[in-house]
Design a protein around this motif. Structure first.
Motif, PDB file in Angstrom:
ATOM      1  N   GLU A 193       0.829  -1.212   0.000  1.00  0.00           N
ATOM      2  CA  GLU A 193       0.000   0.000   0.000  1.00  0.00           C
ATOM      3  C   GLU A 193       0.862   1.261   0.000  1.00  0.00           C
ATOM      4  OE1 GLU A 193      -4.113  -1.221   2.268  1.00  0.00           O
ATOM      5  OE2 GLU A 193      -2.301  -1.025   3.465  1.00  0.00           O
ATOM      6  N   SER A 196       2.060   1.730  -3.496  1.00  0.00           N
ATOM      7  CA  SER A 196       0.944   2.186  -4.313  1.00  0.00           C
ATOM      8  C   SER A 196       0.687   3.672  -4.106  1.00  0.00           C
ATOM      9  CB  SER A 196      -0.313   1.376  -3.981  1.00  0.00           C
ATOM     10  OG  SER A 196      -1.420   1.844  -4.715  1.00  0.00           O
ATOM     11  N   PHE A 197       0.793   4.128  -2.854  1.00  0.00           N
ATOM     12  CA  PHE A 197       0.580   5.541  -2.548  1.00  0.00           C
ATOM     13  C   PHE A 197       1.610   6.403  -3.270  1.00  0.00           C
ATOM     14  CE2 PHE A 197       0.816   9.471  -0.208  1.00  0.00           C
ATOM     15  CZ  PHE A 197      -0.488   9.717   0.180  1.00  0.00           C
ATOM     16  N   GLY A 199       3.264   5.555  -5.962  1.00  0.00           N
ATOM     17  CA  GLY A 199       3.032   5.428  -7.397  1.00  0.00           C
ATOM     18  C   GLY A 199       1.925   6.332  -7.914  1.00  0.00           C
ATOM     19  N   LYS A 200       0.962   6.659  -7.056  1.00  0.00           N
ATOM     20  CA  LYS A 200      -0.167   7.504  -7.468  1.00  0.00           C
ATOM     21  C   LYS A 200       0.118   8.996  -7.308  1.00  0.00           C
ATOM     22  CE  LYS A 200      -3.598   3.977  -6.267  1.00  0.00           C
ATOM     23  NZ  LYS A 200      -4.686   3.613  -5.319  1.00  0.00           N
ATOM     24  N   SER A 201       1.210   9.320  -6.623  1.00  0.00           N
ATOM     25  CA  SER A 201       1.528  10.729  -6.362  1.00  0.00           C
ATOM     26  C   SER A 201       2.649  11.200  -7.301  1.00  0.00           C
ATOM     27  CB  SER A 201       1.976  10.912  -4.905  1.00  0.00           C
ATOM     28  OG  SER A 201       2.498  12.198  -4.706  1.00  0.00           O
ATOM     29  N   LYS A 202       2.330  12.153  -8.180  1.00  0.00           N
ATOM     30  CA  LYS A 202       3.341  12.697  -9.092  1.00  0.00           C
ATOM     31  C   LYS A 202       4.448  13.409  -8.319  1.00  0.00           C
ATOM     32  CE  LYS A 202       0.280  13.315 -13.084  1.00  0.00           C
ATOM     33  NZ  LYS A 202      -0.299  14.301 -14.043  1.00  0.00           N
ATOM     34  N   LYS A 205       6.738  10.746  -6.717  1.00  0.00           N
ATOM     35  CA  LYS A 205       7.543  10.078  -7.750  1.00  0.00           C
ATOM     36  C   LYS A 205       8.695  10.974  -8.192  1.00  0.00           C
ATOM     37  CE  LYS A 205       4.054   8.867 -10.434  1.00  0.00           C
ATOM     38  NZ  LYS A 205       3.315   8.299 -11.590  1.00  0.00           N
ATOM     39  N   GLU A 377       4.181  19.530 -13.233  1.00  0.00           N
ATOM     40  CA  GLU A 377       3.588  19.380 -11.899  1.00  0.00           C
ATOM     41  C   GLU A 377       4.460  20.042 -10.838  1.00  0.00           C
ATOM     42  OE1 GLU A 377       0.443  18.008  -9.487  1.00  0.00           O
ATOM     43  OE2 GLU A 377       0.662  17.824 -11.659  1.00  0.00           O
TER      44      GLU A 377
END
Length: 385
Positions: A193, A196-197, A199-202, A205, A377
């Motif tokens: 998790e 995953s968190f 991976g979803k945040s530009k 990353k 971003e």
């Protein structure tokens, strides 16, 4: 954390220097820093374990106690008076020392996130890092002179400092009260998790990629400077200690000034890393020690601006119940290049010189600048958002 930081800095420096003295091998000096980074590659798993257990104080106290006994291992190796045994012992102890330090770091990130109000991240990060770098300045400066007396005596000083550092840890062992304040009501997320968190945040990353590059560039700094001073300039340990201390002094001043940083994250990073790249190139060509010292001071100063700006955005982007998992993931990605840098830069120094390493470091900084400039971003983010 102050005394712990002091012990860690002294140990890192005196171990690298002693290997360099015993072997006269820049590669093995670089390898020593790689060994220090190796266990922290697994920080993502350590962070998850620490968060899940909730026994922050007990874990920290246990790991600190184990590290005291590791010092005794090295003392025994010194008295055996066989260089091969001592060199092997230094590598093994360095690995285990940093393996157990990672448990302390994971607990520290949880404490910090729980206690600190969100609006105070920039001020707190600036003040804490200023203090830590002030401690690094004193510690690395002192370590250079301790080594003149002898490695064994420098080690004794480290043991005393580290033993004192265990005392305040006991004051932070009341983890039940801490958990009640924030984390106890939150779910304990799995390692998957946490990934995953990220991976979803530009934003995360981007920070992960740039932290990887910066860590690769500066990951073997102690060994690079040690070789630079000892081999390029043929100067003793206390000069290397002063050189590193001046760099940390630059970082300390930068951290203090960073409390007033405002504006876009991208502008701060672009300025800091571009200037740092130019100063690294200056280091690679300088044959004047005073010019090199001045450049290194400024590198420390601009690194601080970069570090604080990134840390503020990083802290705001992570919820409290994810902090130990994600901080572990970041440490894994930050220390993997540190491990690689120790080996690669050590080999470059063995067959060429530390000056070539500075050119490589500058090139990596430029790559980070290009990534920052190309991210829409990141260009939108302001520190006061």
């Amino acid at each position: 954390m102050g005394l712990m930081t002091s012990a860690d800095v002294i140990i890192s420096f005196i171990f690298v220097w002693e290997v360099l003295v015993l072997t006269n091998s820049p590669f093995l000096a670089g390898l020593m820093q790689s060994v220090a980074s190796l266990p922290i590659i697994f920080s993502a798993f350590t962070g998850y374990y620490v968060h899940k257990s909730g026994n922050y104080g007990k874990i920290t106290m246990l790991s600190a106690t184990v590290r005291i006994f590791l010092f005794l291992w090295v003392i025994i190796a010194i008295f055996l008076n066989y260089n091969l045994i001592l060199i092997l012992s230094l590598f093994i102890v360095m690995f285990l020392y940093d393996f157990f330090s990672d448990f302390e770091n994971s607990a520290y990130y949880v404490w910090y996130k729980i206690i600190m109000p969100k609006k105070q991240y920039q001020k707190a990060s600036s003040l804490m890092e200023t203090l830590r770098n002030a401690i690094r300045v004193i510690s690395i400066f002192s370590a250079g002179f301790f080594l003149l007396i002898g490695f064994r005596y420098a080690l004794y000083v480290s043991i005393i400092v580290y033993a004192l550092a265990i005392i305040p840890i006991g004051m932070l062992s009341r983890q039940k009260e801490l958990r009640k304040r924030n984390i106890e009501a939150d779910p304990i997320h799995t390692f998957k998790e946490g990934l995953s968190f990220v991976g979803k945040s530009k934003v995360l990353k981007y920070l992960l990629i740039t932290s990887f590059l910066v860590a690769f560039s500066y990951g073997a700094l102690i060994s690079v400077i040690s070789v630079y001073i000892k081999i390029s300039f043929n100067l003793p340990s206390y000069v290397a200690g002063i050189f590193l201390a001046i760099g940390y002094a630059g970082t300390m001043i930068g951290m203090a000034l960073a409390i007033k940083l405002k504006g876009k994250l991208s502008s701060i990073i672009l300025t800091s890393e571009t200037v740092s790249a130019l100063l690294l190139l200056l280091l690679s060509y300088s044959n004047i020690i005073y010019l090199s010292v001045s450049a290194f001071f400024l590198i420390g100063l601009f690194r601080a601006f970069d570090s604080i700006a990134s840390d503020v955005v990083y802290q705001k982007a992570i919820p409290a119940d994810y902090i130990s998992q994600i901080s572990g993931i970041f440490r894994s990605f930050a220390y993997l290049p540190g491990f690689m840098a120790g080996i690669i830069f050590g080999a470059v120094m063995q067959f060429s010189s530390a000056r070539i390493v500075f050119i490589i470091m500058a090139a990596i900084m430029i790559v980070s600048v290009v990534i920052t400039f190309s991210s829409r971003e990141i260009r939108k983010i302001k520190l006061d958002d």
